[in-house]
Design an enzyme around this catalytic site. Structure first.
Site, PDB file in Angstrom:
ATOM      1  N   HIS A  60      55.064  23.468  39.857  1.00  0.00           N
ATOM      2  CA  HIS A  60      55.841  22.622  40.767  1.00  0.00           C
ATOM      3  C   HIS A  60      54.970  22.207  41.942  1.00  0.00           C
ATOM      4  O   HIS A  60      54.901  21.025  42.301  1.00  0.00           O
ATOM      5  CB  HIS A  60      57.068  23.404  41.228  1.00  0.00           C
ATOM      6  CG  HIS A  60      57.751  22.847  42.430  1.00  0.00           C
ATOM      7  ND1 HIS A  60      58.481  21.678  42.407  1.00  0.00           N
ATOM      8  CD2 HIS A  60      57.814  23.280  43.716  1.00  0.00           C
ATOM      9  CE1 HIS A  60      58.959  21.432  43.615  1.00  0.00           C
ATOM     10  NE2 HIS A  60      58.570  22.375  44.432  1.00  0.00           N
ATOM     11  N   ASP A  73      39.648  -7.539  47.613  1.00  0.00           N
ATOM     12  CA  ASP A  73      39.827  -6.307  46.864  1.00  0.00           C
ATOM     13  C   ASP A  73      39.111  -5.231  47.646  1.00  0.00           C
ATOM     14  O   ASP A  73      38.539  -5.480  48.695  1.00  0.00           O
ATOM     15  CB  ASP A  73      39.236  -6.456  45.452  1.00  0.00           C
ATOM     16  CG  ASP A  73      39.862  -5.477  44.460  1.00  0.00           C
ATOM     17  OD1 ASP A  73      40.062  -4.298  44.816  1.00  0.00           O
ATOM     18  OD2 ASP A  73      40.155  -5.891  43.341  1.00  0.00           O
ATOM     19  N   TRP A 120      49.812  27.977  43.467  1.00  0.00           N
ATOM     20  CA  TRP A 120      48.884  26.852  43.600  1.00  0.00           C
ATOM     21  C   TRP A 120      47.692  27.237  44.456  1.00  0.00           C
ATOM     22  O   TRP A 120      46.666  26.566  44.423  1.00  0.00           O
ATOM     23  CB  TRP A 120      49.606  25.617  44.170  1.00  0.00           C
ATOM     24  CG  TRP A 120      49.719  25.545  45.648  1.00  0.00           C
ATOM     25  CD1 TRP A 120      50.606  26.225  46.413  1.00  0.00           C
ATOM     26  CD2 TRP A 120      48.943  24.756  46.542  1.00  0.00           C
ATOM     27  NE1 TRP A 120      50.434  25.901  47.727  1.00  0.00           N
ATOM     28  CE2 TRP A 120      49.422  25.004  47.845  1.00  0.00           C
ATOM     29  CE3 TRP A 120      47.887  23.860  46.372  1.00  0.00           C
ATOM     30  CZ2 TRP A 120      48.875  24.376  48.972  1.00  0.00           C
ATOM     31  CZ3 TRP A 120      47.347  23.235  47.492  1.00  0.00           C
ATOM     32  CH2 TRP A 120      47.846  23.505  48.780  1.00  0.00           C
ATOM     33  N   SER A 151      38.275  12.318  41.913  1.00  0.00           N
ATOM     34  CA  SER A 151      39.052  11.087  42.044  1.00  0.00           C
ATOM     35  C   SER A 151      39.339  10.782  43.508  1.00  0.00           C
ATOM     36  O   SER A 151      39.166   9.651  43.982  1.00  0.00           O
ATOM     37  CB  SER A 151      40.363  11.260  41.273  1.00  0.00           C
ATOM     38  OG  SER A 151      41.304  10.315  41.694  1.00  0.00           O
ATOM     39  N   SER A 152      39.754  11.824  44.246  1.00  0.00           N
ATOM     40  CA  SER A 152      40.069  11.605  45.661  1.00  0.00           C
ATOM     41  C   SER A 152      38.834  11.206  46.433  1.00  0.00           C
ATOM     42  O   SER A 152      38.896  10.343  47.307  1.00  0.00           O
ATOM     43  CB  SER A 152      40.653  12.878  46.266  1.00  0.00           C
ATOM     44  OG  SER A 152      41.838  13.227  45.627  1.00  0.00           O
ATOM     45  N   HIS A 209      44.272  23.156  54.619  1.00  0.00           N
ATOM     46  CA  HIS A 209      44.985  22.632  55.759  1.00  0.00           C
ATOM     47  C   HIS A 209      44.779  21.133  55.927  1.00  0.00           C
ATOM     48  O   HIS A 209      45.766  20.395  56.065  1.00  0.00           O
ATOM     49  CB  HIS A 209      44.698  23.392  57.057  1.00  0.00           C
ATOM     50  CG  HIS A 209      45.694  22.958  58.039  1.00  0.00           C
ATOM     51  ND1 HIS A 209      46.979  23.448  58.045  1.00  0.00           N
ATOM     52  CD2 HIS A 209      45.663  21.960  58.923  1.00  0.00           C
ATOM     53  CE1 HIS A 209      47.661  22.776  58.945  1.00  0.00           C
ATOM     54  NE2 HIS A 209      46.900  21.876  59.490  1.00  0.00           N
ATOM     55  N   GLU A 224      44.364  19.248  53.605  1.00  0.00           N
ATOM     56  CA  GLU A 224      45.141  18.684  52.504  1.00  0.00           C
ATOM     57  C   GLU A 224      46.569  18.369  52.935  1.00  0.00           C
ATOM     58  O   GLU A 224      47.098  17.303  52.611  1.00  0.00           O
ATOM     59  CB  GLU A 224      45.149  19.683  51.338  1.00  0.00           C
ATOM     60  CG  GLU A 224      46.133  19.410  50.240  1.00  0.00           C
ATOM     61  CD  GLU A 224      45.822  18.159  49.464  1.00  0.00           C
ATOM     62  OE1 GLU A 224      44.693  17.664  49.579  1.00  0.00           O
ATOM     63  OE2 GLU A 224      46.710  17.671  48.759  1.00  0.00           O
ATOM     64  N   TYR A 231      47.553  17.640  55.878  1.00  0.00           N
ATOM     65  CA  TYR A 231      47.538  16.445  56.723  1.00  0.00           C
ATOM     66  C   TYR A 231      47.266  15.203  55.901  1.00  0.00           C
ATOM     67  O   TYR A 231      47.754  14.119  56.209  1.00  0.00           O
ATOM     68  CB  TYR A 231      46.536  16.602  57.853  1.00  0.00           C
ATOM     69  CG  TYR A 231      47.012  17.613  58.853  1.00  0.00           C
ATOM     70  CD1 TYR A 231      46.162  18.574  59.365  1.00  0.00           C
ATOM     71  CD2 TYR A 231      48.333  17.636  59.248  1.00  0.00           C
ATOM     72  CE1 TYR A 231      46.627  19.509  60.251  1.00  0.00           C
ATOM     73  CE2 TYR A 231      48.802  18.568  60.122  1.00  0.00           C
ATOM     74  CZ  TYR A 231      47.948  19.502  60.623  1.00  0.00           C
ATOM     75  OH  TYR A 231      48.412  20.444  61.490  1.00  0.00           O
ATOM     76  N   SER A 287      55.668   4.115  60.695  1.00  0.00           N
ATOM     77  CA  SER A 287      55.408   3.179  61.789  1.00  0.00           C
ATOM     78  C   SER A 287      55.727   1.757  61.369  1.00  0.00           C
ATOM     79  O   SER A 287      56.329   0.991  62.127  1.00  0.00           O
ATOM     80  CB  SER A 287      53.941   3.272  62.224  1.00  0.00           C
ATOM     81  OG  SER A 287      53.669   4.523  62.761  1.00  0.00           O
ATOM     82  N   HIS A 327      45.530  29.669  60.219  1.00  0.00           N
ATOM     83  CA  HIS A 327      46.937  30.026  60.386  1.00  0.00           C
ATOM     84  C   HIS A 327      47.624  30.246  59.037  1.00  0.00           C
ATOM     85  O   HIS A 327      48.773  30.626  59.001  1.00  0.00           O
ATOM     86  CB  HIS A 327      47.698  28.986  61.220  1.00  0.00           C
ATOM     87  CG  HIS A 327      47.814  27.627  60.599  1.00  0.00           C
ATOM     88  ND1 HIS A 327      47.463  26.487  61.260  1.00  0.00           N
ATOM     89  CD2 HIS A 327      48.263  27.215  59.387  1.00  0.00           C
ATOM     90  CE1 HIS A 327      47.677  25.440  60.493  1.00  0.00           C
ATOM     91  NE2 HIS A 327      48.166  25.861  59.360  1.00  0.00           N
ATOM     92  N   HIS A 328      46.918  30.016  57.949  1.00  0.00           N
ATOM     93  CA  HIS A 328      47.448  30.399  56.649  1.00  0.00           C
ATOM     94  C   HIS A 328      47.043  31.817  56.296  1.00  0.00           C
ATOM     95  O   HIS A 328      47.413  32.318  55.243  1.00  0.00           O
ATOM     96  CB  HIS A 328      46.913  29.468  55.562  1.00  0.00           C
ATOM     97  CG  HIS A 328      47.278  28.044  55.773  1.00  0.00           C
ATOM     98  ND1 HIS A 328      48.432  27.485  55.274  1.00  0.00           N
ATOM     99  CD2 HIS A 328      46.640  27.038  56.440  1.00  0.00           C
ATOM    100  CE1 HIS A 328      48.478  26.215  55.619  1.00  0.00           C
ATOM    101  NE2 HIS A 328      47.406  25.914  56.331  1.00  0.00           N
ATOM    102  N   THR A 372      51.122  15.159  67.369  1.00  0.00           N
ATOM    103  CA  THR A 372      52.256  14.923  66.483  1.00  0.00           C
ATOM    104  C   THR A 372      53.489  14.578  67.301  1.00  0.00           C
ATOM    105  O   THR A 372      54.251  13.660  66.953  1.00  0.00           O
ATOM    106  CB  THR A 372      52.517  16.166  65.625  1.00  0.00           C
ATOM    107  OG1 THR A 372      51.275  16.705  65.194  1.00  0.00           O
ATOM    108  CG2 THR A 372      53.371  15.827  64.436  1.00  0.00           C
ATOM    109  N   LYS A 419      53.396  11.075  68.442  1.00  0.00           N
ATOM    110  CA  LYS A 419      53.831  10.133  67.418  1.00  0.00           C
ATOM    111  C   LYS A 419      55.348  10.083  67.332  1.00  0.00           C
ATOM    112  O   LYS A 419      55.941   9.009  67.273  1.00  0.00           O
ATOM    113  CB  LYS A 419      53.231  10.506  66.070  1.00  0.00           C
ATOM    114  CG  LYS A 419      51.729  10.315  66.038  1.00  0.00           C
ATOM    115  CD  LYS A 419      51.182  10.559  64.656  1.00  0.00           C
ATOM    116  CE  LYS A 419      51.316   9.346  63.787  1.00  0.00           C
ATOM    117  NZ  LYS A 419      50.258   8.373  64.024  1.00  0.00           N
ATOM    118  N   ARG A 429      58.795  35.051  49.559  1.00  0.00           N
ATOM    119  CA  ARG A 429      58.468  33.845  48.810  1.00  0.00           C
ATOM    120  C   ARG A 429      58.069  34.196  47.410  1.00  0.00           C
ATOM    121  O   ARG A 429      57.603  35.305  47.144  1.00  0.00           O
ATOM    122  CB  ARG A 429      57.235  33.240  49.479  1.00  0.00           C
ATOM    123  CG  ARG A 429      57.274  31.841  49.798  1.00  0.00           C
ATOM    124  CD  ARG A 429      55.962  31.498  50.429  1.00  0.00           C
ATOM    125  NE  ARG A 429      55.347  30.436  49.692  1.00  0.00           N
ATOM    126  CZ  ARG A 429      54.263  29.808  50.072  1.00  0.00           C
ATOM    127  NH1 ARG A 429      53.651  30.186  51.160  1.00  0.00           N
ATOM    128  NH2 ARG A 429      53.778  28.851  49.357  1.00  0.00           N
TER     129      ARG A 429
END
Lengths: 335, 533
Positions: free
Chosen positions: B54, B84, B119, B149-150, B234, B236, B238, B249, B284-285, B310, B313, B435
């Protein structure tokens, strides 16, 4: 060079119209007259390409390669099949990438490699180098994580207290540093030659030769090393960092060889030499990674665990029974 | 095979939505299992596999392809008024690599009982002793391909944004917020994905080549994996949310009939600030991994600091909404998604601020409170933005207009469903539900049952989405008057001369460079305007 690949662009055999271009944009398009080539749109200074089968081929090849490696690593096929198959697939991958590179060459021949397009490719190459740098950052992170605070299992020492005979950084590895730095210098000279239109290929030849020499040196060092990748974290970090660096050296040498071949053919002009410059930038990157690896893994990592130049000097000077020792010389001069 | 950015964007959107459906189905499997305490429907390993898949599906194959691949490919060339992307063939490679990666991940899931390590794939659970067999290897290789790819896509985006800006001469004039946020996303990707690749390579070596990177017996450390993974992980998250910020926006400025979002330069700087600071907070993870107290203090402080841009925003979005006329009947459906985003992402962000504190995190780590937090910011942040952006740009892509009541029904069902699912998880977490657990004490049954009811509601919502899509393609209701107010630079130049005079957007746009016209008053600074000739 005769191009026999099918045209990737329009199938109509129209002759190229005159490439009128506004003075500010697109003025560096070479007016090339090639039969059956589509006229280039002159109001768009970047390259355009038609549909291409190579990206799909690369992806399918990679999927096959990864499935093959997944099954192979889990011992579901014989070792011969694993490594032979991997080699075959890597060769196929190289061939597909070669075909892709050929389309880039075609685009250069029809004049699509304008100044703006070359700037795009240059930016893209620098970003690719950025990703390579961060890949090595990850590997060096693993090294520093293990070496800055060595764990108890290693005896709280780096190199580990038992089992590893560290390599002397002032022997073969230093030769490697000198080889790579010299090859960097000769690579720069090669670029200067092409920019100045000298028909001189020897600098690039030196670069290729030194690259091959470095690889042979490293292979010899691997064979003669007293430890393997399986020898704990020290061996793992050492061989992973030097191993991936070696792979990048081999890749860079292949790139350099290709550019040397183009240079010998005479395909480079001062305005169309981006592949040579990219090869040289890549080579500088490889050189810098080796210097960082040398200073961190070999020199800093093995500090105090090998015989130092000072010890060699002292041993040499000790045959003179204490006179004139360095203290005596100091006294003589200054007191 | 196509190298057209619009085709490739469409492929990404199809692939993303398909994978999102798979991810949603997997989550529904979990919710059905969690409806009752006790292990009653799925075995433990199967439950873990479903949970891991998932996460992989949603993160790597739904949110990333849709928001970065789909929206990025579609809109970066259009918003920069160029034909392009910089390297169209490389663009094609990105989408094919992503498809290959999806294939490998599905193979990983389908083989040997699936991928039961989460994951995050922490060793030693993902090491060869505890998970031998091909699923982990296939997942690792799938991530390698997705990473390639990314990287290819991000390099393409960055080269286009740096070199092919024809709509704005100066870098700071990158008006469309989507460009800014995708710029930040691309920088995050090219910097963090290689570190993940390094960590994954070390895991493969550990599994099959007897190295000791993550084995303490050899002097290695499982915490090394956590560092390498979360240094990628982390940024990732964001990466997942920054394109969503850009979409919101756009939607909010349009629905408030304003040219651009309030404080657009502040928004640009805030996006860049979030991107940059995202590299500094990975610890922080790892608050319960045994880090030093001073390290934990630093990561707490740094994480709290990210709340500042944040918050900037969020306040700017609220200021954008202020002064706009919002009447229920006259509101575009995408506006609901955007408003829902602002509210629910803020809730998720606030729980994130709570979790940022190392002391509280010691109690809440790996509890359902964390699950609630990231589902609020993802399932109600990124996903709301994806749906909002989808309906916002649907007439642009297809020239057709959906039935508004169907879209709003989908929105309401989704809103109720996801809130029912994830809000009780805050209480579950605070009362100690861990969890990734399939079984739980009976005291948690009530909230778990409500969460599962919300899951069923989301299932209905997805059915509603299908109905909406089916209906719009059946009826092909054309859009006659575009809702959009023309804004400063968002012409999405499709036709010759003016902005989108004709919808849907044509296959080949911006075929020629615009001519620049410079207006210069005698004493004042010249200002630039582009005219498409």
């Amino acid at each position: 060079m005769i191009i026999s690949l099918p045209s990737l662009y329009s199938s109509s055999g129209s002759s190229p119209e005159s490439l009128g271009s506004s003075p500010k944009v697109g003025s560096s398009i070479k007016k090339v007259n090639i039969k059956n080539s589509k006229v280039l749109p002159h109001r768009y200074p970047w390259a355009e390409c038609g549909p291409s089968p190579w990206p799909a081929c690369v992806s399918i090849m990679l999927v096959s390669l990864f499935i093959h490696m997944a099954f192979g690593f889990n011992c579901m096929v014989s070792k011969a099949e694993l490594w032979g198959g991997t080699l075959l697939m890597l060769i196929s991958l190289v061939m597909i990438l070669w075909a892709w590179w050929e389309s880039l060459n075609l685009e250069c021949l029809v004049g699509m490699m304008t100044g703006p397009e070359l700037k795009n490719l240059k930016t893209a190459f620098f970003l690719f180098l950025w990703t390579e740098i961060f890949f090595f950052v990850g590997l060096f992170w693993a090294f520093f994580h293990s070496a800055l605070v060595p764990s108890d299992e290693l005896g709280c020492m780096w190199p580990p207290i038992v089992g590893i005979m560290p390599l002397d950084p002032f022997a073969l590895p230093l030769v490697g540093v000198i080889i790579l730095i010299s090859s960097g210098y000769s690579a720069n000279r090669a670029v200067k030659h092409v920019k100045g239109r000298y028909p001189e290929w020897r600098a690039m030849g030196t670069t290729v030769f030194l690259g091959v020499l470095f690889t042979c040196l490293q292979l010899y060092e691997y064979k003669s090393a007293g430890f393997t990748m399986q020898d704990g974290i020290y061996g793992s970090c050492f061989f992973v960092i030097t191993g991936f660096h070696g792979l990048h050296v081999i890749g860079g040498t292949m790139f350099n060889t290709y550019c040397l071949a183009l240079m010998l053919k005479g395909d480079y002009t001062p305005s169309q030499m981006l592949s040579l410059r990219c090869a040289v930038w890549y080579w500088h990157f490889v050189d810098i990674v080796w210097i960082v690896a040398y200073l961190t893994v070999y020199v800093w990592g093995n500090w105090g665990m090998y015989i130092t130049p000072k010890q060699v000097w002292d041993k040499k000077m000790s045959i003179y029974e204490g006179w004139p020792s360095k203290e005596d010389i100091f006294h003589f001069i200054f007191i | 095979m196509s190298v057209n950015h619009k085709d490739i964007g469409t492929i990404y959107l199809y692939m993303g939505f398909w994978s999102g459906l798979i991810g949603l189905s997997l989550s529904h499997c979990m919710r059905v299992e969690l409806n009752h305490p006790g292990e009653w429907l799925l075995g433990g390993y199967t439950y873990h596999s479903i949970m891991s898949m998932h996460a992989f599906m949603m993160i790597f194959f739904f949110v990333m392809p849709t928001s970065i691949g789909g929206l990025g490919n579609w809109f970066i060339p259009l918003m920069l008024k160029t034909k392009d992307l910089a390297m169209p063939r490389l663009n094609n490679l990105s989408v094919w690599l992503q498809l290959g990666s999806l294939f490998l991940m599905m193979m990983a899931f389908m083989s040997s009982g699936g991928l039961g390590c989460g994951w995050t794939m922490y060793p030693p659970l993902s090491s060869i002793e505890f998970m031998d067999g091909i699923p982990v290897d296939l997942a690792v290789f799938s991530l390698h391909m997705a990473g390639m790819s990314s990287i290819a896509g991000s390099i393409n985006f960055l080269v286009t944004i740096f070199n092919m800006r024809l709509g704005a001469l100066f870098f700071m004039h990158l008006n469309p917020m989507l460009i800014w946020t995708l710029f930040g996303t691309s920088i995050l990707l090219v910097t963090s994905v290689p570190v993940l690749a390094a960590g994954l390579t070390l895991l493969i070596l550990d599994r099959h080549f007897s190295t000791s990177f993550y084995y303490p017996e050899g002097g290695g450390d499982p915490i090394l994996w956590q560092h390498l993974f979360w240094f990628f992980g982390h940024p990732e998250v964001y990466i997942l949310i920054l394109p969503a910020f850009g979409v919101i926006s756009h939607i909010l400025s349009r629905s408030s009939a304003k040219i651009h979002v309030f404080g657009k330069i502040g928004m640009s700087w805030a996006s860049m600030g979030i991107a940059w600071m995202g590299f500094l907070v990975w610890g922080h993870h790892m608050f319960v991994a045994g880090l030093d107290i001073d390290t934990r203090a630093y990561f707490t402080a740094a994480t709290l600091m990210i709340a500042v841009p944040t918050g900037v925003k969020v306040f700017n979005w609220i200021a954008t909404i202020y002064g706009g006329m919002y009447r229920l009947k006259a509101t575009h459906p995408s506006t609901f998604w955007a408003l829902g985003f602002v509210l629910l992402f803020t809730v998720g962000g606030l729980t994130g601020v709570i979790l940022a504190n190392a002391a509280l995190s010691t109690l809440l780590h790996d509890s359902y409170y964390v699950v609630a937090h990231f589902h609020y910011v993802l399932s109600m942040g990124a996903v709301f933005a994806i749906f909002g952006g989808f309906w916002f740009w649907f007439p642009f892509w297809t020239g057709m207009v959906p039935r508004k009541d169907l879209v709003l029904t989908h929105f309401c069902l989704t809103f109720i469903g996801v809130n029912c699912t994830f809000f009780p998880m805050h209480w579950l977490g605070l009362t100690g539900m861990p969890r990734r657990y399939q079984d739980y004490p009976e005291m948690h049954t009530a909230w778990q049952a409500i969460a599962s009811a919300g899951g069923y509601c989301s299932f209905l919502a997805m059915g509603m989405f299908f109905a909406t899509i089916w209906e719009v393609f059946l009826v092909e209701r054309p859009l006659i008057f575009p809702f959009f107010v023309r804004s400063e630079s968002e012409y999405y130049g499709t036709g010759a001369g003016e902005g989108n005079t004709v919808l849907p957007c044509g296959s080949h746009t911006n075929g020629q460079l615009p001519k620049f016209v410079i207006f210069k008053h005698k004493e004042k600074k010249p200002y630039y305007c582009t005219v498409i000739m």
